[in-house]
Design a protein around this motif. Structure first.
Motif, mmCIF file in Angstrom:
data_model
loop_
_atom_site.group_PDB
_atom_site.id
_atom_site.type_symbol
_atom_site.label_atom_id
_atom_site.label_comp_id
_atom_site.label_asym_id
_atom_site.label_seq_id
_atom_site.Cartn_x
_atom_site.Cartn_y
_atom_site.Cartn_z
ATOM 1 N N GLU A 117 9.332 -7.323 4.470
ATOM 2 C CA GLU A 117 7.987 -7.686 4.037
ATOM 3 C C GLU A 117 7.115 -8.065 5.235
ATOM 4 N N ARG A 172 6.046 -4.869 7.054
ATOM 5 C CA ARG A 172 4.995 -4.146 6.325
ATOM 6 C C ARG A 172 3.638 -4.841 6.496
ATOM 7 N N THR A 173 3.645 -6.161 6.370
ATOM 8 C CA THR A 173 2.403 -6.918 6.528
ATOM 9 C C THR A 173 1.847 -6.762 7.935
ATOM 10 N N VAL A 233 2.439 -4.310 10.176
ATOM 11 C CA VAL A 233 1.979 -2.940 10.436
ATOM 12 C C VAL A 233 0.596 -2.726 9.830
ATOM 13 N N ALA A 234 0.386 -3.224 8.619
ATOM 14 C CA ALA A 234 -0.941 -3.077 7.994
ATOM 15 C C ALA A 234 -2.010 -3.778 8.825
ATOM 16 N N ALA A 235 -1.693 -4.953 9.356
ATOM 17 C CA ALA A 235 -2.665 -5.688 10.170
ATOM 18 C C ALA A 235 -2.948 -4.961 11.484
ATOM 19 N N ASP A 253 -2.523 -1.692 12.068
ATOM 20 C CA ASP A 253 -3.270 -0.474 11.748
ATOM 21 C C ASP A 253 -4.748 -0.787 11.537
ATOM 22 N N GLY A 254 -5.019 -1.907 10.894
ATOM 23 C CA GLY A 254 -6.409 -2.312 10.697
ATOM 24 C C GLY A 254 -7.102 -2.584 12.015
#
Length: 363
Positions: free
Chosen positions: A336, A339-340, A342-344, A346-347
Motif C-alpha cells: 500500500e 502504491r501511494t 508511486v502515485a505521488a 507520478d503526480g
C-alpha cells in the motif's frame, strides 16, 4: 591549409546556453579543435529562470580548456535593427574585449555577428544533424531531451524524492522499492538512482571503532558530538548530488540532510544551526514520511527502541509542516505504501518543468 582545417588565434562561441546541451558542447569542442584560444560567452537575460552563474559553471566544467565568461544582456532581440545590434555588441565587447579571429556558430545570425567582430564565420552543424536538440526543445520537454544533457544540468533538473521516518519504519524498503519500480520503465528511467543513508554507515563505523577497543561494546555506548552531524549532513548531500548527476529525471533518497537536523535533536537535545544551514542549500521536491504505526520494530543492533518512534514521527511531521516542505505521510502495508508513493511521484513528474520564456526574438 583549407578553409575546413584552418586554425585561428582566438575563437568565440556565443549563446544563451539555456540550458547547455550536447549540441552546444559539440560546437565548443569543434571550436577548440581549431583555435589556439577559445572564449565562450554565456549571455543571459534577467527574465530567464536558470541563473547565469549556473550556466557559466556548467560550461566551465564541460570545457576546462576554454575561457568561459558570462554577461547579462537584457536588450531586445531584433536581428533587423542596427541600433539593437549595436546595443548587444556593446555587451559582447565588454565581456570579450580582445580581438576575435573567428566566430563559431550554428545560428543564422552568425554571419552578422562575425562581421561585426571583424572575424571569420565558421559554421558548425547548422542543421543540427549531429545532435538533434535545441534549448527550446530541452525547455519544452526535459525528459525527452535527457540524453542530451550533461551531469550538471541533470542534477539541477532531477526531481528529488526523500523517504524519511523514525527508526524501523521502512524508509530503506520504500526508497529502494521506488527506485526499482521506476527502473523497470526502461529507457532513461533505467538509470533511476537510489541514495542510501550515510548516517547509518557512519554509525556502523563508530560502533566498529568502539569494538576495536572493547569487543563487548554495544550501541548504547556510542556517543555522538554535535560536530559530527554537519559531517554526516554534508556527506549525505554529496552522495545525493553525485547520484543526481548520473541518473534519470527522478532520484530517490533514503533520508537527507534535512532529516539529519531532527536526528541532531534526538541525540543532542537541541537543533543545530550548522546542520540546518547545510540542509537549506539543496531543494528537494517531495518528502515521503513513513508512519511508525503498523510497522513492527526490528532491532538490528543500531537502534534505540520503539518508544522513540512516535516522538520522531511527530517531529518530522512538525518540521516538514513548519518549513513548508511538500510531504505525504505513507501508511499501511509495504504494498500500500508503494502504491501511494508511486502515485505521488507520478503526480510530481506530471507537473513538468517550468522555464521562463527568453526574450522574444524578431527576425
Amino acid at each position: 591549409m583549407s578553409g575546413t582545417d584552418r586554425r585561428y588565434r582566438h575563437g568565440l562561441v556565443l549563446g544563451k546556453f539555456y540550458p547547455p546541451h550536447a549540441g552546444h558542447h559539440h560546437l565548443v569542442r569543434s571550436a577548440l579543435a581549431r583555435c589556439e584560444r577559445l572564449t565562450v560567452l554565456v549571455c543571459a537575460a534577467s527574465v530567464e529562470s536558470i541563473p547565469l552563474a549556473d550556466r557559466v559553471a556548467w560550461m566551465r566544467e564541460a570545457h576546462p580548456e576554454a575561457e568561459v565568461v558570462g554577461a547579462v544582456d537584457d536588450h531586445p532581440v531584433d536581428l533587423l535593427d542596427p541600433a539593437v545590434w549595436e546595443a548587444h555588441m556593446a555587451v559582447f565587447r565588454a565581456a570579450v574585449p580582445e580581438a576575435v579571429d573567428a566566430v563559431f556558430t550554428s545560428e543564422s545570425y552568425g554571419t552578422e555577428l562575425a562581421r561585426r567582430f571583424g572575424a571569420a564565420e565558421v559554421g558548425v552543424d547548422p542543421e543540427r544533424t549531429t545532435y538533434p536538440v535545441s534549448g527550446t526543445a530541452v525547455r519544452k520537454d526535459p525528459v525527452g531531451s535527457w540524453t542530451f544533457l550533461g551531469p550538471g544540468v541533470r542534477a539541477a533538473l532531477t526531481r528529488r524524492v526523500v523517504v524519511l521516518g523514525a527508526e524501523s519504519t521502512g524508509t530503506t524498503t520504500l526508497s529502494r522499492a521506488l527506485a526499482a519500480h521506476y527502473r523497470t520503465r526502461g529507457g532513461i528511467w533505467s538509470e533511476t538512482g537510489w541514495v542510501p543513508e550515510y548516517g547509518r554507515t557512519y554509525s556502523e563505523e563508530r560502533l566498529a571503532a568502539l569494538r576495536a577497543v572493547d569487543p563487548g561494546a554495544d550501541w548504547t555506548q556510542v556517543e555522538f558530538g554535535s560536530e559530527e552531524f554537519p559531517v554526516i549532513a554534508r556527506r549525505q548531500d554529496a552522495d545525493e548530488e553525485r547520484a543526481a548527476r548520473d541518473g534519470s529525471p527522478v532520484l530517490f533518497c533514503d533520508t537527507d540532510s534535512f532529516a539529519t537536523t531532527i536526528w541532531h535533536e534526538r541525540y543532542l537535545g537541541a537543533p543545530s544551526p550548522e546542520v540546518a544551514a547545510v540542509a537549506a542549500r539543496t531543494a528537494r521536491h517531495l518528502y515521503l514520511l513513513t508512519d511508525h504505526e503498523g510497522v513492527p520494530f526490528e532491532d538490528d543492533g543500531l537502534r534505540d527502541g520503539p518508544h522513540l518512534r512516535p516522538w520522531m514521527t511527530g517531529r518530522f511531521r512538525a518540521e516538514l509542516e513548519r518549513s513548508g516542505r511538500r510531504f505525504l505521510l505513507v501508511t499501511g502495508s509495504p504494498e500500500e505504501r508503494l502504491r501511494t508513493a508511486v502515485a505521488a511521484v507520478d503526480g510530481l513528474l506530471a507537473e513538468g518543468w517550468h522555464f521562463a520564456d527568453p526574450l522574444p526574438e524578431r527576425r
